[in-house]
Design a protein around this motif. Structure first.
Motif, PDB file in Angstrom:
ATOM      1  N   GLN A  58      -4.699  10.701  13.391  1.00 25.14           N
ATOM      2  CA  GLN A  58      -4.143  10.104  14.898  1.00 25.14           C
ATOM      3  C   GLN A  58      -4.503  10.914  15.892  1.00 25.14           C
ATOM      4  OE1 GLN A  58      -0.372  12.661  13.741  1.00 25.14           O
ATOM      5  NE2 GLN A  58       0.356  10.655  12.320  1.00 25.14           N
ATOM      6  N   GLY A  59      -5.686  11.891  16.171  1.00 26.86           N
ATOM      7  CA  GLY A  59      -6.275  12.926  16.824  1.00 26.86           C
ATOM      8  C   GLY A  59      -7.136  12.098  17.391  1.00 26.86           C
ATOM      9  N   ASP A  60      -7.667  11.412  16.730  1.00 32.50           N
ATOM     10  CA  ASP A  60      -8.488  10.297  17.546  1.00 32.50           C
ATOM     11  C   ASP A  60      -7.986   9.524  17.690  1.00 32.50           C
ATOM     12  OD1 ASP A  60     -10.722  12.029  15.846  1.00 32.50           O
ATOM     13  OD2 ASP A  60     -11.081  10.573  13.920  1.00 32.50           O
ATOM     14  N   ILE A  61      -7.409   8.617  17.501  1.00 36.19           N
ATOM     15  CA  ILE A  61      -6.236   8.028  17.543  1.00 36.19           C
ATOM     16  C   ILE A  61      -5.906   8.240  19.363  1.00 36.19           C
ATOM     17  CG2 ILE A  61      -4.158   6.285  18.134  1.00 36.19           C
ATOM     18  CD1 ILE A  61      -4.371   6.645  14.817  1.00 36.19           C
ATOM     19  N   ALA A  62      -5.275   9.015  19.826  1.00 40.58           N
ATOM     20  CA  ALA A  62      -4.835   9.644  20.197  1.00 40.58           C
ATOM     21  C   ALA A  62      -5.844  10.171  21.815  1.00 40.58           C
ATOM     22  CB  ALA A  62      -3.712  11.144  19.982  1.00 40.58           C
ATOM     23  N   ARG A  63      -6.756  10.534  21.206  1.00 39.45           N
ATOM     24  CA  ARG A  63      -7.775  10.707  22.070  1.00 39.45           C
ATOM     25  C   ARG A  63      -9.174   9.744  23.068  1.00 39.45           C
ATOM     26  NH1 ARG A  63      -8.642  14.842  18.623  1.00 39.45           N
ATOM     27  NH2 ARG A  63     -10.329  14.143  17.450  1.00 39.45           N
ATOM     28  N   SER A  64      -8.217   8.217  21.724  1.00 43.98           N
ATOM     29  CA  SER A  64      -9.003   7.108  21.813  1.00 43.98           C
ATOM     30  C   SER A  64      -7.755   6.251  23.935  1.00 43.98           C
ATOM     31  CB  SER A  64      -9.616   6.092  21.515  1.00 43.98           C
ATOM     32  OG  SER A  64      -7.822   6.057  21.187  1.00 43.98           O
ATOM     33  N   LEU A  65      -6.690   7.163  23.573  1.00 41.60           N
ATOM     34  CA  LEU A  65      -5.543   6.358  24.478  1.00 41.60           C
ATOM     35  C   LEU A  65      -5.251   7.337  25.510  1.00 41.60           C
ATOM     36  CD1 LEU A  65      -3.700   4.275  21.816  1.00 41.60           C
ATOM     37  CD2 LEU A  65      -5.492   3.397  23.033  1.00 41.60           C
ATOM     38  N   GLY A  66      -6.109   8.672  25.209  1.00 39.21           N
ATOM     39  CA  GLY A  66      -5.183   9.540  26.906  1.00 39.21           C
ATOM     40  C   GLY A  66      -3.841   9.911  26.375  1.00 39.21           C
ATOM     41  N   ILE A  67      -3.493   9.884  25.381  1.00 39.46           N
ATOM     42  CA  ILE A  67      -2.184  10.697  24.778  1.00 39.46           C
ATOM     43  C   ILE A  67      -2.535  11.652  23.941  1.00 39.46           C
ATOM     44  CG2 ILE A  67      -1.255   8.206  24.611  1.00 39.46           C
ATOM     45  CD1 ILE A  67      -0.800   7.618  22.092  1.00 39.46           C
ATOM     46  N   SER A  68      -1.188  12.272  23.554  1.00 33.45           N
ATOM     47  CA  SER A  68      -0.951  13.486  22.765  1.00 33.45           C
ATOM     48  C   SER A  68      -1.005  12.662  20.864  1.00 33.45           C
ATOM     49  CB  SER A  68       0.163  14.501  22.776  1.00 33.45           C
ATOM     50  OG  SER A  68       1.074  13.629  21.935  1.00 33.45           O
ATOM     51  N   GLN A  69      -1.074  14.146  20.149  1.00 32.90           N
ATOM     52  CA  GLN A  69      -1.357  13.536  18.672  1.00 32.90           C
ATOM     53  C   GLN A  69       0.071  13.412  18.411  1.00 32.90           C
ATOM     54  OE1 GLN A  69      -0.643  16.510  16.154  1.00 32.90           O
ATOM     55  NE2 GLN A  69      -0.323  14.058  14.360  1.00 32.90           N
ATOM     56  N   SER A  70       1.028  14.265  19.244  1.00 27.75           N
ATOM     57  CA  SER A  70       2.288  14.101  18.252  1.00 27.75           C
ATOM     58  C   SER A  70       3.465  13.069  18.994  1.00 27.75           C
ATOM     59  CB  SER A  70       2.946  15.557  19.021  1.00 27.75           C
ATOM     60  OG  SER A  70       3.123  15.412  20.320  1.00 27.75           O
ATOM     61  N   SER A  71       2.603  12.380  19.835  1.00 27.68           N
ATOM     62  CA  SER A  71       2.771  10.792  20.275  1.00 27.68           C
ATOM     63  C   SER A  71       2.294   9.588  19.201  1.00 27.68           C
ATOM     64  CB  SER A  71       2.331  11.004  21.905  1.00 27.68           C
ATOM     65  OG  SER A  71       3.044  11.611  23.231  1.00 27.68           O
ATOM     66  N   VAL A  72       0.686   9.994  18.996  1.00 29.05           N
ATOM     67  CA  VAL A  72       0.336   9.433  17.980  1.00 29.05           C
ATOM     68  C   VAL A  72       1.745   8.909  16.996  1.00 29.05           C
ATOM     69  CG1 VAL A  72      -1.219   8.106  16.438  1.00 29.05           C
ATOM     70  CG2 VAL A  72      -1.442   8.689  18.923  1.00 29.05           C
ATOM     71  N   SER A  73       2.182  10.310  16.270  1.00 32.72           N
ATOM     72  CA  SER A  73       2.983  10.696  15.011  1.00 32.72           C
ATOM     73  C   SER A  73       4.024  10.088  15.495  1.00 32.72           C
ATOM     74  CB  SER A  73       2.857  11.948  14.615  1.00 32.72           C
ATOM     75  OG  SER A  73       3.530  12.214  13.846  1.00 32.72           O
ATOM     76  N   LEU A  74       4.825  10.111  16.197  1.00 38.31           N
ATOM     77  CA  LEU A  74       6.056   9.510  16.623  1.00 38.31           C
ATOM     78  C   LEU A  74       6.304   8.366  16.820  1.00 38.31           C
ATOM     79  CD1 LEU A  74       7.321  11.841  19.517  1.00 38.31           C
ATOM     80  CD2 LEU A  74       7.992  12.375  16.833  1.00 38.31           C
ATOM     81  N   ILE A  75       5.286   7.581  17.086  1.00 41.38           N
ATOM     82  CA  ILE A  75       5.364   5.765  17.454  1.00 41.38           C
ATOM     83  C   ILE A  75       4.348   5.742  15.897  1.00 41.38           C
ATOM     84  CG2 ILE A  75       3.209   4.553  17.594  1.00 41.38           C
ATOM     85  CD1 ILE A  75       2.787   6.074  20.483  1.00 41.38           C
ATOM     86  N   ALA A  76       3.910   6.686  15.038  1.00 47.94           N
ATOM     87  CA  ALA A  76       3.439   5.661  14.037  1.00 47.94           C
ATOM     88  C   ALA A  76       4.745   5.882  13.244  1.00 47.94           C
ATOM     89  CB  ALA A  76       2.911   6.001  13.508  1.00 47.94           C
ATOM     90  N   LEU A  77       5.667   6.730  12.969  1.00 49.42           N
ATOM     91  CA  LEU A  77       6.700   7.140  12.534  1.00 49.42           C
ATOM     92  C   LEU A  77       7.573   5.748  12.875  1.00 49.42           C
ATOM     93  CD1 LEU A  77       6.828  10.973  11.986  1.00 49.42           C
ATOM     94  CD2 LEU A  77       6.150   8.927   9.862  1.00 49.42           C
ATOM     95  N   ARG A  78       7.505   5.625  14.155  1.00 53.03           N
ATOM     96  CA  ARG A  78       8.775   4.623  14.830  1.00 53.03           C
ATOM     97  C   ARG A  78      10.067   5.623  14.907  1.00 53.03           C
ATOM     98  NH1 ARG A  78       6.025   2.333  11.073  1.00 53.03           N
ATOM     99  NH2 ARG A  78       5.112   0.073  11.607  1.00 53.03           N
ATOM    100  N   LYS A  79       9.681   7.369  15.412  1.00 56.37           N
ATOM    101  CA  LYS A  79      10.317   7.520  15.922  1.00 56.37           C
ATOM    102  C   LYS A  79      11.095   6.824  17.729  1.00 56.37           C
ATOM    103  CE  LYS A  79      11.448   9.521  12.601  1.00 56.37           C
ATOM    104  NZ  LYS A  79      12.821  10.478  11.785  1.00 56.37           N
ATOM    105  N   ILE A  80       9.254   6.722  18.229  1.00 55.18           N
ATOM    106  CA  ILE A  80       9.589   6.227  19.508  1.00 55.18           C
ATOM    107  C   ILE A  80       9.517   4.945  19.939  1.00 55.18           C
ATOM    108  CG2 ILE A  80       9.580   8.427  20.752  1.00 55.18           C
ATOM    109  CD1 ILE A  80       6.591   8.223  21.394  1.00 55.18           C
ATOM    110  N   TRP A  81       9.085   4.085  20.668  1.00 54.02           N
ATOM    111  CA  TRP A  81       9.305   2.480  20.590  1.00 54.02           C
ATOM    112  C   TRP A  81       9.465   2.126  19.882  1.00 54.02           C
ATOM    113  CZ3 TRP A  81       6.160   0.300  24.562  1.00 54.02           C
ATOM    114  CH2 TRP A  81       5.525   1.490  25.507  1.00 54.02           C
ATOM    115  N   LYS A  82      10.795   2.182  19.090  1.00 55.39           N
ATOM    116  CA  LYS A  82      10.809   1.479  18.049  1.00 55.39           C
ATOM    117  C   LYS A  82      11.450   0.363  18.391  1.00 55.39           C
ATOM    118  CE  LYS A  82      14.842   4.947  17.987  1.00 55.39           C
ATOM    119  NZ  LYS A  82      15.339   6.030  17.425  1.00 55.39           N
ATOM    120  N   HIS A  83      12.029  -0.056  20.245  1.00 55.99           N
ATOM    121  CA  HIS A  83      12.120  -1.635  20.312  1.00 55.99           C
ATOM    122  C   HIS A  83      10.683  -2.551  19.781  1.00 55.99           C
ATOM    123  CE1 HIS A  83       9.887   0.203  23.673  1.00 55.99           C
ATOM    124  NE2 HIS A  83       9.895  -1.043  24.189  1.00 55.99           N
ATOM    125  N   VAL A  84       9.665  -2.080  19.490  1.00 53.20           N
ATOM    126  CA  VAL A  84       8.473  -3.412  19.634  1.00 53.20           C
ATOM    127  C   VAL A  84       8.676  -3.590  18.063  1.00 53.20           C
ATOM    128  CG1 VAL A  84       6.404  -3.140  19.537  1.00 53.20           C
ATOM    129  CG2 VAL A  84       7.174  -1.701  21.534  1.00 53.20           C
TER     130      VAL A  84
END
Length: 75
Positions: free
Chosen positions: A43-69
């Protein structure tokens, strides 16, 4: 007052994902994050590549945010 509150709630609900003018990601980015995380990429590598936080990546992967997609269609 009720009409005003209803409008505020509606505006908040409509202001998700790319409709949020502060969003750093597109729906395509979200699908990419989900896929990369599911394939075991850190997740840290994904986050760095997109300029976002690791916690955002985690929340997206867990479908806690951006769940409408919705999930990507498999052909």
């Amino acid at each position: 007052l009720h009409g005003h509150l209803g409008g505020q709630i509606r505006a908040t609900l409509d202001n998700v994902g790319v409709n949020n003018n502060q969003a750093k990601l597109s729906e395509s980015n979200v699908l990419d994050i989900r896929k990369r995380a599911a394939n075991g990429e850190k997740q840290g590598d994904i986050a760095r590549s997109l300029g976002i936080s690791q916690s955002s990546v985690s929340l997206i992967a867990l479908r806690k945010i951006w769940k409408h997609v919705p999930e990507e269609e498999h052909s």
